[in-house]
Design a protein around this motif. Sequence first.
Motif, PDB file in Angstrom:
ATOM      1  N   ARG A 110     -12.579   2.239 -19.622  1.00 18.67           N
ATOM      2  CA  ARG A 110     -12.065   1.124 -19.913  1.00 18.67           C
ATOM      3  C   ARG A 110     -12.228  -0.253 -19.947  1.00 18.67           C
ATOM      4  O   ARG A 110     -12.335  -1.337 -21.245  1.00 18.67           O
ATOM      5  CB  ARG A 110     -10.373   1.607 -19.539  1.00 18.67           C
ATOM      6  CG  ARG A 110      -9.430   0.855 -19.986  1.00 18.67           C
ATOM      7  CD  ARG A 110      -8.255   0.883 -19.109  1.00 18.67           C
ATOM      8  NE  ARG A 110      -7.303   2.087 -19.589  1.00 18.67           N
ATOM      9  CZ  ARG A 110      -7.276   3.084 -19.295  1.00 18.67           C
ATOM     10  NH1 ARG A 110      -7.819   2.576 -17.309  1.00 18.67           N
ATOM     11  NH2 ARG A 110      -7.089   4.262 -19.037  1.00 18.67           N
ATOM     12  N   ALA A 111     -12.876  -0.401 -18.711  1.00 16.47           N
ATOM     13  CA  ALA A 111     -13.775  -1.705 -18.849  1.00 16.47           C
ATOM     14  C   ALA A 111     -14.716  -2.083 -19.413  1.00 16.47           C
ATOM     15  O   ALA A 111     -14.832  -2.980 -20.121  1.00 16.47           O
ATOM     16  CB  ALA A 111     -14.197  -2.122 -16.935  1.00 16.47           C
ATOM     17  N   ILE A 112     -15.519  -1.369 -19.611  1.00 14.47           N
ATOM     18  CA  ILE A 112     -17.116  -1.044 -20.036  1.00 14.47           C
ATOM     19  C   ILE A 112     -17.401  -1.280 -21.780  1.00 14.47           C
ATOM     20  O   ILE A 112     -17.357  -2.152 -22.098  1.00 14.47           O
ATOM     21  CB  ILE A 112     -17.900  -0.248 -19.408  1.00 14.47           C
ATOM     22  CG1 ILE A 112     -18.084   0.184 -17.864  1.00 14.47           C
ATOM     23  CG2 ILE A 112     -19.648  -0.326 -19.920  1.00 14.47           C
ATOM     24  CD1 ILE A 112     -18.792   0.981 -17.095  1.00 14.47           C
ATOM     25  N   HIS A 114     -14.750  -1.239 -23.884  1.00  9.32           N
ATOM     26  CA  HIS A 114     -12.510  -1.418 -24.430  1.00  9.32           C
ATOM     27  C   HIS A 114     -13.036  -2.906 -23.795  1.00  9.32           C
ATOM     28  O   HIS A 114     -11.419  -3.983 -24.486  1.00  9.32           O
ATOM     29  CB  HIS A 114     -12.077  -1.029 -23.805  1.00  9.32           C
ATOM     30  CG  HIS A 114     -12.281   0.505 -24.561  1.00  9.32           C
ATOM     31  ND1 HIS A 114     -12.094   0.970 -25.549  1.00  9.32           N
ATOM     32  CD2 HIS A 114     -12.673   2.098 -24.353  1.00  9.32           C
ATOM     33  CE1 HIS A 114     -12.223   1.975 -26.290  1.00  9.32           C
ATOM     34  NE2 HIS A 114     -12.410   3.034 -24.705  1.00  9.32           N
ATOM     35  N   GLY A 115     -13.368  -3.325 -22.578  1.00 10.21           N
ATOM     36  CA  GLY A 115     -12.896  -5.124 -21.654  1.00 10.21           C
ATOM     37  C   GLY A 115     -11.776  -4.600 -21.273  1.00 10.21           C
ATOM     38  O   GLY A 115     -10.952  -6.007 -21.537  1.00 10.21           O
ATOM     39  N   VAL A 116     -11.175  -3.593 -20.670  1.00  6.93           N
ATOM     40  CA  VAL A 116      -9.308  -3.906 -20.666  1.00  6.93           C
ATOM     41  C   VAL A 116      -9.347  -3.597 -19.364  1.00  6.93           C
ATOM     42  O   VAL A 116     -10.253  -2.006 -18.629  1.00  6.93           O
ATOM     43  CB  VAL A 116      -8.947  -2.841 -21.773  1.00  6.93           C
ATOM     44  CG1 VAL A 116      -7.686  -2.981 -20.753  1.00  6.93           C
ATOM     45  CG2 VAL A 116      -8.997  -3.413 -22.428  1.00  6.93           C
ATOM     46  N   ALA A 117      -9.155  -3.805 -18.323  1.00  7.92           N
ATOM     47  CA  ALA A 117      -8.832  -3.613 -16.453  1.00  7.92           C
ATOM     48  C   ALA A 117      -7.721  -2.288 -17.045  1.00  7.92           C
ATOM     49  O   ALA A 117      -6.951  -2.103 -17.379  1.00  7.92           O
ATOM     50  CB  ALA A 117      -7.996  -4.271 -15.966  1.00  7.92           C
ATOM     51  N   PRO A 118      -7.926  -1.471 -15.910  1.00  3.49           N
ATOM     52  CA  PRO A 118      -6.584  -0.015 -15.461  1.00  3.49           C
ATOM     53  C   PRO A 118      -5.791  -0.546 -15.284  1.00  3.49           C
ATOM     54  O   PRO A 118      -4.599   0.267 -16.026  1.00  3.49           O
ATOM     55  CB  PRO A 118      -7.137   0.566 -13.784  1.00  3.49           C
ATOM     56  CG  PRO A 118      -9.098  -0.235 -13.544  1.00  3.49           C
ATOM     57  CD  PRO A 118      -8.802  -1.427 -14.527  1.00  3.49           C
ATOM     58  N   ASP A 119      -5.103  -1.679 -15.262  1.00  2.54           N
ATOM     59  CA  ASP A 119      -3.787  -1.960 -15.818  1.00  2.54           C
ATOM     60  C   ASP A 119      -3.370  -2.615 -17.140  1.00  2.54           C
ATOM     61  O   ASP A 119      -2.017  -3.449 -17.120  1.00  2.54           O
ATOM     62  CB  ASP A 119      -3.028  -2.763 -14.215  1.00  2.54           C
ATOM     63  CG  ASP A 119      -3.826  -4.481 -14.799  1.00  2.54           C
ATOM     64  OD1 ASP A 119      -4.642  -4.416 -15.510  1.00  2.54           O
ATOM     65  OD2 ASP A 119      -3.322  -5.612 -13.639  1.00  2.54           O
ATOM     66  N   GLY A 120      -4.059  -2.555 -17.492  1.00  2.00           N
ATOM     67  CA  GLY A 120      -4.204  -3.386 -19.160  1.00  2.00           C
ATOM     68  C   GLY A 120      -4.162  -4.332 -19.195  1.00  2.00           C
ATOM     69  O   GLY A 120      -4.960  -5.134 -20.392  1.00  2.00           O
ATOM     70  N   ARG A 121      -4.623  -6.028 -18.212  1.00  2.00           N
ATOM     71  CA  ARG A 121      -5.380  -6.678 -18.435  1.00  2.00           C
ATOM     72  C   ARG A 121      -6.491  -6.781 -19.270  1.00  2.00           C
ATOM     73  O   ARG A 121      -7.336  -5.430 -19.188  1.00  2.00           O
ATOM     74  CB  ARG A 121      -5.222  -7.534 -17.013  1.00  2.00           C
ATOM     75  CG  ARG A 121      -4.580  -7.799 -16.170  1.00  2.00           C
ATOM     76  CD  ARG A 121      -3.899  -8.580 -14.997  1.00  2.00           C
ATOM     77  NE  ARG A 121      -5.088  -7.589 -13.572  1.00  2.00           N
ATOM     78  CZ  ARG A 121      -6.771  -7.963 -13.868  1.00  2.00           C
ATOM     79  NH1 ARG A 121      -7.183  -8.778 -14.235  1.00  2.00           N
ATOM     80  NH2 ARG A 121      -7.166  -7.280 -13.705  1.00  2.00           N
ATOM     81  N   PHE A 122      -6.553  -7.864 -20.161  1.00  2.00           N
ATOM     82  CA  PHE A 122      -8.413  -7.535 -20.774  1.00  2.00           C
ATOM     83  C   PHE A 122      -9.102  -8.752 -19.469  1.00  2.00           C
ATOM     84  O   PHE A 122      -8.363  -9.774 -18.826  1.00  2.00           O
ATOM     85  CB  PHE A 122      -7.713  -8.929 -22.019  1.00  2.00           C
ATOM     86  CG  PHE A 122      -7.824 -10.294 -22.066  1.00  2.00           C
ATOM     87  CD1 PHE A 122      -8.904 -10.954 -22.233  1.00  2.00           C
ATOM     88  CD2 PHE A 122      -6.306 -11.003 -21.455  1.00  2.00           C
ATOM     89  CE1 PHE A 122      -8.901 -12.744 -22.232  1.00  2.00           C
ATOM     90  CE2 PHE A 122      -6.105 -11.642 -21.761  1.00  2.00           C
ATOM     91  CZ  PHE A 122      -7.483 -12.812 -21.615  1.00  2.00           C
ATOM     92  N   MET A 126     -16.583  -9.385 -19.514  1.00  2.00           N
ATOM     93  CA  MET A 126     -16.493  -8.578 -19.696  1.00  2.00           C
ATOM     94  C   MET A 126     -17.303  -8.830 -20.971  1.00  2.00           C
ATOM     95  O   MET A 126     -16.999  -8.198 -22.456  1.00  2.00           O
ATOM     96  CB  MET A 126     -16.284  -7.476 -19.531  1.00  2.00           C
ATOM     97  CG  MET A 126     -16.663  -5.813 -19.552  1.00  2.00           C
ATOM     98  SD  MET A 126     -18.241  -5.558 -18.930  1.00  2.00           S
ATOM     99  CE  MET A 126     -18.478  -4.299 -19.357  1.00  2.00           C
ATOM    100  N   PRO A 127     -18.345  -8.395 -21.804  1.00  2.00           N
ATOM    101  CA  PRO A 127     -19.324  -8.259 -22.929  1.00  2.00           C
ATOM    102  C   PRO A 127     -18.678  -6.444 -23.808  1.00  2.00           C
ATOM    103  O   PRO A 127     -19.411  -6.398 -23.330  1.00  2.00           O
ATOM    104  CB  PRO A 127     -20.375  -8.870 -22.863  1.00  2.00           C
ATOM    105  CG  PRO A 127     -21.020  -7.796 -21.289  1.00  2.00           C
ATOM    106  CD  PRO A 127     -19.875  -8.503 -20.685  1.00  2.00           C
ATOM    107  N   SER A 128     -17.593  -7.026 -23.303  1.00  2.00           N
ATOM    108  CA  SER A 128     -17.343  -4.879 -24.023  1.00  2.00           C
ATOM    109  C   SER A 128     -18.023  -4.781 -25.733  1.00  2.00           C
ATOM    110  O   SER A 128     -18.219  -3.533 -26.275  1.00  2.00           O
ATOM    111  CB  SER A 128     -16.177  -5.056 -23.671  1.00  2.00           C
ATOM    112  OG  SER A 128     -15.595  -4.406 -22.934  1.00  2.00           O
ATOM    113  N   SER A 129     -18.141  -6.087 -25.892  1.00  2.00           N
ATOM    114  CA  SER A 129     -18.141  -6.033 -27.767  1.00  2.00           C
ATOM    115  C   SER A 129     -19.716  -5.391 -27.804  1.00  2.00           C
ATOM    116  O   SER A 129     -20.617  -5.225 -28.875  1.00  2.00           O
ATOM    117  CB  SER A 129     -18.200  -6.766 -28.155  1.00  2.00           C
ATOM    118  OG  SER A 129     -18.306  -8.308 -27.608  1.00  2.00           O
TER     119      SER A 129
END
Length: 288
Positions: A110-112, A114-122, A126-129
């Motif tokens: 989710r973090a890598i 999608h750029g989103v933390a486990p609790d849903g925060r963006f 984090m260069p997920s794109s």
Amino acid sequence: MKRAFKWIARILGGLVILLLVAAVVMYAMGSSKLSRTFDVSVASLVIPTDSVSLARGEHIVATSGCRMCHGENLAGTVMVDAPPFRFVAPNLTSGAGGVGSQFSAEDFDRAIRHGVAPDGRFLMIMPSSALHELSDTDASALIAYLQQIPPVDNELPLTQFHVLGKIMAATFSDEDAYMEVRVDATKPESPEPGPTSEYGAYLAGGLCAYCHGEDLAGMETPPGPPGMLPSPSLAAAGLWTLDQFRTMMRTGVTASGREVDEEFMPVDITKHYSDEDLEALHAYLGTL
């Protein structure tokens, strides 16, 4: 004269009140923007344990720039700590202060990608794109490697926006604020690794496209800190010989003998590309 001073004082007082009201409104708007959460459905990954997959995961770490932000041992670092905000690349290990002992495979994905933390925060920086196009196989190998790196004790503060930072955040467009968030599904598989243009296209869809655009035709304002120069089209690199291309990617010296500015061209990352990676990239660039 006294009457004039009174009117000036009233006008100034009114302006101060207006500025304070505007600041409060912008603070609330910025806080709301920064607290937005995203619901992401991550892939059901099977995390391997074999040595080949772990070596592949280590290679992806080296060629994706993970260590540029999280440090050589991936134990994290405070990247920016200025009055408006503090940006922190967290400790990825399972040591004290690390997320490695807390994150599941889904949390890492989710973090890598999608750029989103486990609790849903963006995760703003984090260069997920640049990592969103990783195949499920490569994402699994990367997570497998992260889950077994040596623990390092390094307790860090959290990324934080101070009052001024939240006021500034109110001016961010959604495109700027959430540019790294990817809620859409990721690609499940990649071409078979090898010195082919098909595999080169897969590799180019990550870090290369992040700075040079999806079509690799260059970007007027590539992502990065203020002052980033426009990124050029990569079509010309496909006209170089393979040796010239390898030299540039590993040393930063172009075919014409010019040294690139490594502040803008991440040679510290591209020098880790394998011969096969570079041959595949060169083959793909030759098709542009």
